[in-house]
Design a protein around this motif. Structure first.
Motif, short mmCIF file in Angstrom:
data_model
loop_
_atom_site.label_atom_id
_atom_site.label_comp_id
_atom_site.label_asym_id
_atom_site.label_seq_id
_atom_site.Cartn_x
_atom_site.Cartn_y
_atom_site.Cartn_z
N TYR A 165 44.25 37.40 32.78
CA TYR A 165 44.74 38.78 32.64
C TYR A 165 43.72 39.63 31.88
O TYR A 165 43.45 40.78 32.25
CB TYR A 165 46.08 38.77 31.93
N ALA A 166 43.12 39.06 30.83
CA ALA A 166 42.08 39.77 30.08
C ALA A 166 40.89 40.10 30.97
O ALA A 166 40.18 41.10 30.75
CB ALA A 166 41.63 38.94 28.88
N GLY A 167 40.66 39.28 31.99
CA GLY A 167 39.57 39.52 32.93
C GLY A 167 39.91 40.51 34.03
O GLY A 167 39.05 40.82 34.86
N GLY A 168 41.15 40.98 34.05
CA GLY A 168 41.53 42.00 35.02
C GLY A 168 42.42 41.53 36.14
O GLY A 168 42.73 42.30 37.05
N ALA A 169 42.86 40.26 36.12
CA ALA A 169 43.77 39.78 37.16
C ALA A 169 45.11 40.52 37.05
O ALA A 169 45.66 40.63 35.95
CB ALA A 169 43.98 38.27 37.01
N TRP A 181 53.23 36.24 39.37
CA TRP A 181 52.56 35.78 38.13
C TRP A 181 52.57 36.94 37.16
O TRP A 181 51.89 37.94 37.38
CB TRP A 181 51.14 35.33 38.49
N TRP A 182 53.37 36.83 36.09
CA TRP A 182 53.53 37.97 35.20
C TRP A 182 54.08 37.53 33.84
O TRP A 182 54.66 36.45 33.68
CB TRP A 182 54.47 39.01 35.83
N SER A 205 48.85 32.18 46.56
CA SER A 205 48.99 33.62 46.35
C SER A 205 48.27 34.42 47.43
O SER A 205 47.10 34.17 47.73
CB SER A 205 48.44 34.00 44.98
N ARG A 206 48.98 35.40 47.99
CA ARG A 206 48.38 36.30 48.97
C ARG A 206 48.51 37.76 48.52
O ARG A 206 48.16 38.67 49.26
CB ARG A 206 49.08 36.12 50.33
N VAL A 207 49.06 37.95 47.32
CA VAL A 207 49.24 39.28 46.75
C VAL A 207 48.69 39.26 45.33
O VAL A 207 48.98 38.34 44.56
CB VAL A 207 50.73 39.69 46.72
N GLY A 208 47.90 40.25 44.94
CA GLY A 208 47.36 40.27 43.59
C GLY A 208 46.27 39.22 43.41
O GLY A 208 45.39 39.06 44.26
N LEU A 209 46.32 38.51 42.28
CA LEU A 209 45.33 37.48 41.97
C LEU A 209 45.24 36.45 43.10
O LEU A 209 46.24 35.89 43.52
CB LEU A 209 45.71 36.79 40.66
N GLN A 210 44.02 36.20 43.57
CA GLN A 210 43.83 35.24 44.65
C GLN A 210 42.64 34.33 44.33
O GLN A 210 41.73 34.70 43.60
CB GLN A 210 43.62 35.96 45.99
N HIS A 283 38.39 28.71 42.37
CA HIS A 283 37.45 29.79 42.16
C HIS A 283 38.18 31.11 42.33
O HIS A 283 38.78 31.38 43.39
CB HIS A 283 36.30 29.68 43.16
N ILE A 284 38.20 31.94 41.29
CA ILE A 284 38.88 33.23 41.36
C ILE A 284 38.08 34.18 42.26
O ILE A 284 36.85 34.32 42.08
CB ILE A 284 39.03 33.85 39.96
N ILE A 285 38.75 34.81 43.20
CA ILE A 285 38.11 35.84 44.01
C ILE A 285 37.86 37.05 43.12
O ILE A 285 38.80 37.58 42.52
CB ILE A 285 38.99 36.19 45.22
N ASP A 286 36.61 37.46 43.03
CA ASP A 286 36.22 38.46 42.04
C ASP A 286 36.75 39.86 42.33
O ASP A 286 36.99 40.64 41.41
CB ASP A 286 34.68 38.54 41.97
N ARG A 287 36.94 40.19 43.58
CA ARG A 287 37.32 41.57 43.90
C ARG A 287 38.23 41.55 45.12
O ARG A 287 37.96 40.90 46.11
CB ARG A 287 36.07 42.40 44.20
N LYS A 288 39.34 42.29 45.00
CA LYS A 288 40.25 42.45 46.13
C LYS A 288 40.70 43.90 46.23
O LYS A 288 40.85 44.58 45.21
CB LYS A 288 41.49 41.55 45.95
#
Length: 288
Positions: A165-169, A181-182, A205-210, A283-288
């Protein structure tokens, strides 16, 4: 009593760098074997003690304390400090130390019900994941607790969620605890705080953080996530966040519950480790 405890910890610290194999305790042996396996060496170890509770009854006493381990690791030409906090209890009889043990914690204490999958919506939830901010948070809070969030006895997944979350997810799914996820208004989703639910959220997850699941740890970057099934029974027990890579490109992680910093990713030095352990690398997808 505290002097006896300090003497015990000083002796144990010396074992991590001792050349006498006959003196090694199980925990020391696990740590040294892992270092040897990856071509690393413990150059120095210090253990500091902080007493957090005391219970006395007649001629018996119990001290609850935190042992702060600091390992100076040499790996090739590189050197770094690994840190770990253990919650322990020491037992005394007639003023003499008779027993000392780690306080064990597992995610089995927390329920992990089935999650509801969020369906993609027309309105896109966009985000940019800042890995540097996620790692910075992991470094600041690895051994403390942000009062803006809840704290759990089994805190590993809650901690990793805070880092993401601190990273912007982005958070999604509120207020359904089985969805998304909240963490809001003194409540949270199961995926935010429970390792097994978190693992399945990251997978689907297909919405938000992926995320993208990768096959090996060296494919991860700082800010990515590892999930652990220590028993290999399909139930995931632990979560960590990657904060650095060693000279071989393998992840070093931070975690809560047994608070750890710059720990080697495989956890083969953990008392929870079994030969049946299974990992999931996300691996977190950096940009969506």
């Amino acid at each position: 009593m505290k002097k006896q405890l300090q003497h015990l910890l000083k002796t144990q610290a010396q074992l991590f760098v001792s050349t006498r194999d006959d003196m090694m305790e199980e925990a020391v042996e696990r740590k040294r074997q892992l270092c040897e396996k990856r071509g690393a060496e413990i150059v120095r170890c210090t253990i500091h003690c902080q007493v957090v509770g005391k219970h006395v009854m007649e001629n018996e006493a119990r001290l609850s304390y935190c042992a702060h381990y600091q390992f100076l690791i040499k790996h090739g030409r590189e050197m770094y400090v690994e840190e770990q906090i253990e919650e322990r209890q020491a037992y005394f009889l007639d003023g003499e130390l008779v027993k000392d043990e780690k306080v064990s914690k597992t995610d089995g204490e927390m329920d992990s019900p089935r999650l509801e999958r969020e369906m993609p919506v027309d309105e896109r939830i966009s985000y940019e994941y800042n890995r540097a901010k996620a790692v910075r948070y992991a470094e600041i809070w690895w051994n403390s607790y942000n009062p803006a969030f809840p704290k759990f006895d089994v805190d590993c997944t809650n901690f990793v969620s805070q880092c993401l979350y601190a990273g912007g997810a982005p958070m999604t799914g509120y207020p359904n605890r089985a969805k998304g996820w909240w963490c809001k208004n003194n409540s949270w989703s199961y995926s935010w705080a429970v390792a097994h639910s978190f693992r399945w959220y990251l997978s689907g997850s297909r919405v938000g953080l992926q995320t993208v699941e990768v096959s090996s740890p060296e494919q991860l970057m700082a800010g990515d996530v590892i999930c652990y099934d220590f028993q290999g029974n399909g139930r995931f027990d632990h979560s960590t966040i990657v904060v650095a890579k060693d000279k071989d490109g393998m992840p070093l992680v931070n975690a809560h519950t047994t608070n750890s910093r710059m720990r080697y990713w495989s956890y083969e030095d953990s008392s929870a480790y079994t030969p049946n352990i299974r990992y999931k690398f996300f691996h977190i997808i950096d940009r969506k």
